[in-house]
Structures are given as C-alpha cells and as structure tokens.
Design an enzyme around this catalytic site. Structure first.
Site, short mmCIF file in Angstrom:
data_model
loop_
_atom_site.label_atom_id
_atom_site.label_comp_id
_atom_site.label_asym_id
_atom_site.label_seq_id
_atom_site.Cartn_x
_atom_site.Cartn_y
_atom_site.Cartn_z
CB SER A 81 -1.16 0.23 1.01
OG SER A 81 -2.11 1.70 1.08
CE LYS A 140 -1.78 7.82 -1.06
NZ LYS A 140 -0.58 7.39 -0.46
N GLY A 173 1.01 11.21 4.22
CA GLY A 173 0.06 11.46 5.15
C GLY A 173 -1.01 11.56 4.87
CG LEU A 174 -2.79 7.72 6.04
CD1 LEU A 174 -3.11 7.37 7.26
CD2 LEU A 174 -2.25 6.45 4.83
CB CYS A 180 0.05 5.77 8.71
SG CYS A 180 0.59 6.30 7.63
N GLY A 201 12.21 -3.23 1.71
CA GLY A 201 12.97 -3.26 1.29
C GLY A 201 13.67 -3.75 0.56
#
Lengths: 306, 248
Positions: free
Chosen positions: A25, A49, A76-77, A133, A247
């Site tokens: 996401s 997302k 920041g979404l 988040c 990663g």
C-alpha cells in the site's frame, strides 16, 4: 494454512495467487499509473493506497527526502476519502483480475466499521487495517500500539465481514503481543512491517527537513529490521498469513522474506525506485527456482528451525 | 528502465552539462520523443537512490543533452561519472508546456539556474512564439560550460531575473497582457507570482519539487491549488500561478 503450489503460485483458502509478489500500500497509488507501465495482471496481489473515511489532503512538501539506503516519506495518507474511493477507484481495482487488498486506516473504530461493512459485498479478497501510518496524528490515540484496543477493534470488524483481515504493524519490540491480540480477535494475518519512524536534519538551517519533523523510513536499509519482525512472528504463529514487506528491491530480498516465513512479499519503495521492479522480481524468482529445481513451498519458512 | 550512455560531460562548480545517447535509439522521431515541459527520471544502475527528474536542454538523433545543477547524491555521482558509463531512464513524464499555454500568443520566457534547460528547449521548438527571454544565473561560472545569448548574471549586474523582467515590462510597447512562462526555484517562482500581481501579467510557472515516482502514483510532490492538491509530476510541472495556493 493450506498451500498448494507450482513454482510460484500460492493458494490461500481457495484464492489463487499467481506468485508471492504483492504491491504494498502507498507508493503505487491505486494502480492507475502503474498499469500504464507494467501488466498488473502478472502481479500476485495489489494493495490499494490506504483509504480514510474523509478526504485527507496529506502533508505539505517536502514529502520525500533521500537518506542512505532509502527515503524518509511524509505523504500523510493523501486520499479523496471513502465515498470517492468506492465509486471512482474500487471498480478499477475490482477489474484488475488479480486478488486485491483494500487498505483502511482510522483511529476511530466506528469509521473502520463503516468502511469494512460497506466493502463486504465487493470483489476484493483481503482488508488491510493500517494501524501504523507514521505520518498522521489526527484523532484519538492510535489503536495499533495497544493490544487491548487492537483486540476489541478487530473483534468488532470480524463480525461485520467475511473478508480476510490483515493487520499492518510498524516494527515494534512488543510485536508478538500486538499480533497475538489481532489473531485472537480473529484476524487472518499481518503485514510486517510498515515504515519505522525516521528523520533528517538540514545542517544549514539546523532544522528537520520534514515539516512534521519525522516521517516513515523506507528502503533497503530497513530490511534487516522488518525481516526479523517476520521471522520472530512466524516462529510464534505457525498458521497465520504474513505479508513481509520492507526494503525489497530484488528477488534475493524476496527469497529472504519467504525463507523467514512470509507467505507473500510486499513491494513499496521498490516500485518508486523503478516501477518495473515487481515484474523483474517475479521473472528472477522463477529463474532462481528453475535453476535449482525448487519451488516456492520448498523454500517457504526454511530459515526457521521448525 | 531503459539504458542510456553518458557520452560527454562538462562540469563547473555548480552545474554540469551531460550528453546521453540511447543504447537502443528509436527508429524514427528520436528528436521528438520528449516535449518541452516534460522531464525524464534518471538513475544510476546500482545504488538504491530514487530516480531524479530532469528536463532536457535539447535532443538529437541519438540522444539528448541536459543542464543539471549539482545538488545531491545523484548529481554528485553524475558529475564524477566517466564517459561510457550506463545510466537508466524512464519517461517522458509531465504535461508539456504547449498543453497549458495559448500558442496563438507571444510568450515571455524566464529561466533561473538549471530552469534554463526547459525554457531553452521550449524556445527552440516555438521560436516564433517568443517575445523575450531572460535566463538568469547567480554567477557566471556557467559560461565555462555553455554560451547562452539571453543569459544575465546577478554577480555581474547586481540584478535578478525579476529586476530584468521588470525593466523590460516598464518599456514594453506591445498590445495585450503579457504572458510569462518561468522555470526556476520555487522561491523565484513565488517572487514572480507576487510580481505578476503588481505588474498585471499572466504567469505560468514550471515547478521544481522533490519527487518520488515521477508518474503521479506515490503522491510525493504535492502542490496546493484552488482545485485541491495536485501532483507536480503529473498535473504539472507547469501551472497557472493564479491557481496555486502558495502558503501551505
């Protein structure tokens, strides 16, 4: 867990997943732009997302800062909100012809309940509850660091949906306790891990570069941390679904996650680095297995001393 | 991503000019593969540093030339690279200037620093549309790399591009509201916006923001506008400055 495999495919409760590569996401948005660059039907699964109940403008720039081994991000979404997602975006995702994960976030259990309920009849296979988040601070205390809140929230959500629920956590020392809370409440699995928090200071201005001071640290530099989270959680929880992410930029990274015990491997930063990376990894994995006469299930969890 | 080979480069203290050749040139129309205003994402082959956006200065049958400010890890790397080294690119991305400008009218073009590249590229394509061009540099070290006829150097004249534009507008003897297309730092663009309100001209700015993917998906390069948050990479990089909400 019932896994039936050929070289790369993963079968989860009757859901056929072509290969273990999942678009994580965030960095790939909702796939509209990425689908113009690569054939998304070749990917294992796609994660939306993260969607929030109301429109979120996201953070002011800069949102991305290069650091050694990756980036610090502070998006920041940003998203147009749940209603817009349902009408404007979800139909596109439902037509991708691969299993889709819809990622949801809120610090309010009631908002999560509304969104989960509304998604129950739609053509998606998994819900990811993003409890971690690093880049939003509106609302109440986060649910995702309190085992008690996690348990009660997930329990309520499970009553509202037949979809598989995955909980996305950030790296934490107490990860086993958090995962235990999610799994005992009925979640099918976890996504490990979201970005740990990180920062960068501009030595000329002597201030943090990001306006919110810190952001999410992503990229190859975090892989040892997130890989260990996967390994430790798999050691304790034999049968849950784990998507290992953090990663991954080549097939060797993906293999490490699978050997540590990840059923599926998420790619986030890698898609930003080079949008062709997911397809390259799938091709490299296939080649790696073929050369050794191995397949996915013959390496899955092999790093664990089971 | 596709391969390109660094053929030649010239480096000064702040800038470099790099010529790249395609490993696999297009069959035809190579010169037109990118339009002024669009950009390419470049990265080196091995390091996990995000690709960076660059405008081209010009194109030819085999490749393209770029004017780049040495400002971070990738540009440092590039300034030390040797001819023959292979790099990767993808794109072009972004909206071409021609999609947002009324090309039936004459345009004043302004470039600041490496913002000169897309402006000179635009001038080359649309020379009949150019009313006046001002290319500003802080100092004249760029003269070791390239000769730009329209260049002015703040260190020599004491005047910024806005001072130069102001002088031109005060003496301008043409019918119609001036239209200005500018590319440079965000502080230059913001100053120009204030100036455009004082001097009553229409301003289009091509913005420079830290980007992630360069193609609109990661939401890494936002700009606040009157119609919501837009992405510099996909919705821009050129915007009508009246649309931008500069304070965020």
């Amino acid at each position: 867990m019932h896994l039936k495999n050929n070289i790369l495919s993963v079968d989860y409760k009757g859901i056929n997943i072509k290969n273990p590569i999942v678009i994580a996401s965030g960095p790939a948005g909702n796939g509209e732009e990425l689908s113009q660059t690569i054939d998304l039907s070749r990917i294992g699964m796609f994660t939306s997302k993260t969607v929030t109940m109301n429109r979120t403008d996201g953070n002011p720039p800069p949102r991305i800062v290069d650091v050694y081994g990756g980036i610090i991000n502070s998006i920041g979404l940003q998203n147009p909100g749940f209603q817009s997602f349902m009408t404007e975006t979800l139909p596109f995702l439902e037509n991708l012809r691969i299993p889709v994960i819809v990622s949801l976030a809120s610090n309010y259990a009631e908002e999560l309940e509304t969104m989960v309920k509304a998604l129950d009849t739609r053509n998606i296979k998994f819900l990811e509850i993003n409890f971690s988040c690093p880049n939003v601070d509106k609302g109440r205390e986060p649910i995702g660091t309190d085992p008690n809140k996690i348990f009660h929230t997930v329990k309520k959500l499970k009553k509202l949906t037949k979809k598989n629920i995955l909980i996305k956590f950030a790296p934490a020392d107490a990860i086993l306790e958090l995962v235990q809370a999610a799994i005992s409440a009925g979640a099918e699995g976890v996504v490990l891990s979201n970005c740990p928090k990180g920062m960068k200071i501009d030595i000329n201005t002597m201030k943090p570069i990001l306006k919110r001071e810190f952001g999410g640290f992503a990229g190859p530099a975090i892989k040892p941390i997130t890989l260990n989270q996967v390994y430790q959680v798999r050691k304790q929880f034999k049968d849950i679904m784990i998507i290992g992410t953090g990663g991954v930029i080549n097939h060797e990274d993906a293999l490490e996650y699978i050997m540590a015990g990840a059923n599926l491997v998420g790619i986030g930063f890698g898609v930003m680095l080079d949008p062709f990376i997911p397809i390259q990894i799938i091709e490299q994995l296939e080649q790696w297995f073929k050369l050794r006469n191995l397949n996915y299930s013959s390496v899955f969890c092999k790093a664990q001393s089971l | 991503m596709k391969k390109i080979v660094l053929k030649e480069k010239k480096v000064s203290d702040d800038f470099l000019i790099a010529s790249f050749e395609f490993e696999n040139p297009f069959n035809d129309n190579t010169q037109d593969f990118i339009k002024p205003g669009q950009f390419l994402m470049l990265k080196n082959r091995t390091e996990p540093i995000l690709a960076k956006p660059f405008s081209v200065l010009n194109t030819n049958r085999n490749g393209f030339k770029m004017l780049i400010k040495i400002i971070g890890r990738f540009t440092d790397y590039l300034s030390n690279a040797v001819s023959g080294e292979t790099f990767l690119y993808r794109g072009p991305y972004g909206t071409a200037f021609e999609k947002k400008l009324d090309l039936s009218k004459k345009i004043i073009t302004i470039g600041g620093g490496c913002g000169a590249a897309p402006i000179l590229f635009f001038n080359e394509h649309y020379f009949e549309n150019i009313e006046k061009t001002i290319i500003g540099f802080k100092n004249d070290s760029i003269r070791n790399l390239i000769n730009i006829d329209e260049a002015v150097y703040e260190s020599l004249s004491g005047k910024t591009v806005i001072d130069e534009l102001n002088e031109y507008l005060l003496l301008r003897n043409k019918v119609g509201k001036p239209i200005v297309l500018a590319c440079g730092s965000s502080s230059m663009c913001q100053e120009l916006h204030k100036h455009s309100l004082e001097m009553n001209y229409q301003l289009f700015v091509s913005l420079d923001e830290r980007m992630g993917c360069g193609m609109g998906m990661c939401k890494g390069c936002p700009i606040k506008t009157k119609s919501g948050i837009k992405m510099v990479c996909k919705d821009g990089p050129v915007f009508n400055s009246d649309e931008i909400i500069w304070e965020w």
